[in-house]
Design an enzyme around this catalytic site. Structure first.
Site, mmCIF file in Angstrom:
data_model
loop_
_atom_site.group_PDB
_atom_site.id
_atom_site.type_symbol
_atom_site.label_atom_id
_atom_site.label_comp_id
_atom_site.label_asym_id
_atom_site.label_seq_id
_atom_site.Cartn_x
_atom_site.Cartn_y
_atom_site.Cartn_z
ATOM 1 N N HIS A 104 21.634 -36.683 -3.886
ATOM 2 C CA HIS A 104 20.946 -36.912 -2.631
ATOM 3 C C HIS A 104 19.693 -36.995 -2.617
ATOM 4 C CE1 HIS A 104 24.751 -37.649 -0.669
ATOM 5 N NE2 HIS A 104 25.103 -36.719 -0.870
ATOM 6 N N CYS A 134 0.837 -1.254 0.106
ATOM 7 C CA CYS A 134 0.090 0.035 -0.101
ATOM 8 C C CYS A 134 0.847 1.184 -0.022
ATOM 9 C CB CYS A 134 -0.793 0.119 1.085
ATOM 10 S SG CYS A 134 -1.901 -1.494 1.565
ATOM 11 N N GLU A 150 19.970 -17.157 -6.063
ATOM 12 C CA GLU A 150 19.502 -15.982 -6.524
ATOM 13 C C GLU A 150 19.092 -15.876 -7.826
ATOM 14 O OE1 GLU A 150 18.429 -13.243 -5.250
ATOM 15 O OE2 GLU A 150 18.586 -11.770 -6.992
ATOM 16 N N LYS A 179 7.052 -4.395 -4.088
ATOM 17 C CA LYS A 179 8.342 -4.049 -3.861
ATOM 18 C C LYS A 179 8.902 -4.088 -2.336
ATOM 19 C CE LYS A 179 12.118 -2.766 -5.183
ATOM 20 N NZ LYS A 179 13.309 -3.857 -5.420
ATOM 21 N N LYS A 220 15.383 -14.995 -9.187
ATOM 22 C CA LYS A 220 15.094 -14.032 -10.273
ATOM 23 C C LYS A 220 14.113 -14.570 -11.210
ATOM 24 C CE LYS A 220 15.655 -11.042 -8.920
ATOM 25 N NZ LYS A 220 16.383 -10.669 -7.430
ATOM 26 N N ASN A 265 -2.062 2.222 5.767
ATOM 27 C CA ASN A 265 -1.173 1.132 5.427
ATOM 28 C C ASN A 265 -0.943 0.164 6.712
ATOM 29 O OD1 ASN A 265 -0.875 2.331 3.062
ATOM 30 N ND2 ASN A 265 1.222 2.965 3.313
ATOM 31 N N GLY A 266 -0.526 -0.897 6.387
ATOM 32 C CA GLY A 266 -0.376 -1.644 7.643
ATOM 33 C C GLY A 266 -1.467 -2.911 8.094
ATOM 34 N N TRP A 289 -2.895 -2.824 -1.571
ATOM 35 C CA TRP A 289 -2.637 -4.124 -1.814
ATOM 36 C C TRP A 289 -3.303 -5.058 -0.712
ATOM 37 C CZ3 TRP A 289 0.578 -8.291 0.349
ATOM 38 C CH2 TRP A 289 1.055 -9.250 -0.504
ATOM 39 N N GLU A 347 10.262 -15.460 -9.949
ATOM 40 C CA GLU A 347 9.564 -14.021 -9.382
ATOM 41 C C GLU A 347 9.106 -13.348 -10.867
ATOM 42 O OE1 GLU A 347 10.893 -11.041 -6.693
ATOM 43 O OE2 GLU A 347 13.220 -11.605 -7.393
ATOM 44 N N ARG A 397 5.596 -0.268 -6.075
ATOM 45 C CA ARG A 397 5.313 -0.881 -4.804
ATOM 46 C C ARG A 397 4.419 -2.197 -4.958
ATOM 47 N NH1 ARG A 397 7.552 2.084 -0.646
ATOM 48 N NH2 ARG A 397 6.255 0.977 1.050
HETATM 49 C C1 AGP Z 1 13.943 -9.638 -4.478
HETATM 50 O O1 AGP Z 1 14.015 -9.931 -6.083
HETATM 51 C C2 AGP Z 1 12.661 -9.629 -4.023
HETATM 52 N N1 AGP Z 1 11.580 -9.033 -4.686
HETATM 53 C C3 AGP Z 1 12.608 -9.826 -2.519
HETATM 54 O O2 AGP Z 1 12.967 -11.113 -2.229
HETATM 55 C C4 AGP Z 1 13.310 -8.767 -1.449
HETATM 56 O O3 AGP Z 1 14.780 -8.874 -1.945
HETATM 57 C C5 AGP Z 1 12.838 -9.058 0.027
HETATM 58 O O4 AGP Z 1 11.480 -8.971 -0.074
HETATM 59 C C6 AGP Z 1 13.799 -7.948 0.689
HETATM 60 O O5 AGP Z 1 13.398 -6.732 0.383
HETATM 61 P P1 AGP Z 1 14.293 -5.499 1.190
HETATM 62 O O6 AGP Z 1 15.763 -5.703 0.647
HETATM 63 O O7 AGP Z 1 13.809 -4.299 0.692
HETATM 64 O O8 AGP Z 1 14.304 -5.601 2.515
#
Ligand code: AGP
Length: 606
Positions: free
Chosen positions: A504, A2, A481, A601, A485, A98-99, A72, A488, A27
């Site tokens: 294993h 949000c 990582e 985000k 990527k 928000n929250g 959101w 997501e 976001r």
């Molecule tokens: C990264 O590609 C992701 N969208 C997500 O894992 C992100 O890194 C995580 O939510 C942490 O965010 P921050 O670094 O703003 O704390």
């Protein structure tokens, strides 16, 4: 997640609110709404994009005071009705939130028992009804908000309007950011500076428990008890252009391409070529204290956690201090033993991730020494920690983290060098790392030049339902990582395993339909990794190798060869082709690259 924008001043509020909401789109959100005050409220709310909301706002939507929101969904489906702002039944009070209000069910039941009829399914709507009651009994909106919030359990950043006080906005925060923007005879507030930088660079961050009253001619802030607090405005070093795609098709490609510069910024002024050390003034730690730590514990979420795994290996290798990384979201719930001899390092691009923030607060409550590696200057985590390293990577807009990931790994290399040189890392090894770090920007540039080849591989592999990523030791967080990527932003199922673990269990998955991306650095484990390539191919699996040596490429079906640095720093470079691979796969599959489904985000809720 949000977003909030608020405005009070001489101008028409609606265009400013809509522009601010558009800046918060990155976001993640599912609906949006605005209210302006002008002899009563004018409200528009829509499920969908800010552009849809702008269409729904008529030309006569006039008023010089207003609040806006991107939602959101947490409580109640995305819909026009559940979108914010929420009004009290008498339409005197309007609130954006928000929250999460944790005791919303109980508050709602009490209000309903008193005859209040709710319009939405949200937890947030209780706030407008609660404030509508207190506003009758109090002499100021600020007092009414403070009184109402006493009965609320949960997290909030809120902005509140009272139609009978047409010149002021009240904002408050507890666990969800609110930043004030100071203009010329106008005031702004938002949940993120991104919404403000077009209008002002002078900002004030609210602390948890604080509340502020904004009028066109200025602001006053108050602690939860009602005493006025003194706040020093900060000048934010962010330009509106940072939030544009800058001619790239997507923010993600822009941010991947920026990495030579962002890595250089993380390094700027921090490498000492005379003593082969790193200057990290922000740690607020002298050499004696630096030597006193026996362990390093790193916490962060998602990609921040994976960069923490790279960091733990760097610290162990260069400083010989035991180090490990753990998801902050798990750490905070397991009542961790907080050890006085351990240095805790919290990582966050946004500086707002709720789980990481809560873990830091828990550590501090127990007397832990916590530093931060954070990108967003002045963010909640940056303010909560005892010191740390800012990444200076500039705003990261795309939901998938790229430049913050590499800059975090670089910051860890600086930290490991710093710790190493106060312990037993020799000047010669110090020089090796200093020189290696200085080479990174040019080497990243070299990798980016392979963009077209990587796009071709991405197109080839994008049709597969599932892709395996493997790496050994330094290559394992890179593989994790890479898988993160890909899944997501392209929604292709991806799994990351240590290459040593394949036999294993997961080897059973390997076959013609399941290709593998293998991280094969030219290090002491090269032979073992090459054996793994053979094992995969013997079972009919295709291999895309990301490595250093042209001759090894023959052992794979496809290969991306990247420049070699020092073995400890290679993971940073090996990550870049994986970012491009994920990006081009997502484009090939026509995904919403910068705003992947279901993701936000900044994850500012638990
Ligand atoms: C990264 O590609 C992701 N969208 C997500 O894992 C992100 O890194 C995580 O939510 C942490 O965010 P921050 O670094 O703003 O704390």
């Amino acid at each position: 997640m949000c977003g909030i924008v608020a405005y009070v001043g001489p101008k028409d509020a609606a265009p400013i609110l809509l522009e601010g909401l558009q800046r918060l789109e990155y976001r993640g959100y599912d609906s949006a709404g605005v209210v302006v005050s002008n002899k009563g409220f004018k409200v528009r709310k829509v499920k969908g994009r800010v552009a849809d909301l702008a269409q729904a706002v008529p030309a006569r939507f006039k008023g010089t005071l207003g609040i806006g929101h991107t939602r959101w969904a947490t409580h109640g489906v995305p819909s026009d009705v559940n979108a914010h702002p929420h009004l009290s039944a008498d339409e005197r009070v309007a609130v954006v939130h928000n929250g999460i209000i944790e005791n919303a069910t109980e508050l709602r039941a009490k209000l309903e028992a008193d005859g209040v009829v709710f319009a939405s399914e949200t937890d947030s709507e209780v706030l407008s009804h609660l404030i509508a009651r207190t506003v009758e009994e109090t002499s100021s909106l600020e007092e009414a908000v403070r009184k109402a919030l006493k009965s609320v359990v949960g997290t909030y950043g809120i902005a509140v309007l009272d139609s009978e006080r047409p010149g002021e906005v009240v904002v408050a925060r507890n666990g969800s950011p609110i930043v004030l923007g100071i203009g010329e005879k106008e005031m702004f507030a938002a949940s993120d500076v991104a919404a403000l930088v077009r209008y002002t660079r002078q900002v004030v961050h609210l602390e948890d428990g604080e509340l502020a009253v904004l009028k066109a001619d200025g602001f006053h802030t108050f602690a939860s008890g009602g005493l006025e607090t003194a706040k020093e405005p900060l000048t934010v070093d962010v330009e509106a252009g940072h939030y544009d795609t800058g001619g790239f098709e997507h923010y993600l490609l822009k941010e991947i391409s920026e990495q030579p510069e962002t890595v250089a910024r993380t390094l700027r002024g921090r490498l000492d070529e005379r003593f082969h050390i790193a200057h990290l003034g922000g740690l607020n730690m002298d050499a004696r204290e630096t030597r006193s730590f026996r362990r390093v514990k790193i916490i962060g979420c998602g990609s921040a956690y994976y960069s923490g795994q790279i960091g733990a290996q760097l610290i162990e290798e260069l400083a010989r201090i035991p180090a490990d990384a753990e998801p902050a979201s798990e750490f905070r719930y397991r009542n961790p033993v907080v050890d006085p001899d351990t240095l805790y390092v919290a990582i966050s691009q946004s500086g707002e991730t709720y789980d990481t923030l809560a873990a830091v607060q828990e550590l501090k409550r127990k007397g832990g020494r916590v530093i931060g590696i954070v990108n967003a200057v002045g963010s909640a985590i940056a303010r909560e920690v005892d010191g740390g390293i800012y990444l200076h990577a500039g705003p990261e807009v795309s939901v998938a983290s790229t430049k913050a990931f590499t800059s975090t790994a670089v910051a860890f290399a600086l930290l490991a060098l710093h710790f190493g040189r106060v312990h037993d890392l020799s000047p010669a090894d110090g020089r090796r790392i200093v020189d290696g770090l200085a080479k990174l920007p040019d080497q990243i540039e070299e990798i980016l030049k392979q963009g077209d080849r990587i796009r071709d591989f991405a197109r080839k592999y994008a049709g597969r339902p599932s892709i395996m990523f493997v790496g050994r030791v330094r290559g394992y967080p890179v593989a994790r990582e890479g898988a993160q990527k890909l899944k997501e932003i392209s929604y292709i199922h991806a799994e990351a395993y240590p290459a040593s673990e394949l036999k294993h269990g997961p080897l059973a998955l390997i076959g013609p339909e399941m290709p593998t991306v293998a991280i094969v650095p030219d290090d002491e484990l090269l032979d073992k990794n090459l054996t793994t390539l053979g094992e995969i191919r013997a079972r009919g699996g295709n291999v895309l190798m990301i490595g250093h040596r042209e001759p090894d490429a023959k052992l794979a079906d496809d290969a991306i060869v990247v420049p070699k640095n020092e073995i400890e720093l290679d993971p940073i470079l090996l990550t870049i082709p994986l970012q491009l691979l994920a990006y081009h796969a997502a484009v090939a599959l026509e995904r919403d690259v910068d705003k992947p489904r279901n993701l936000a985000k900044s994850v500012t809720v638990e």
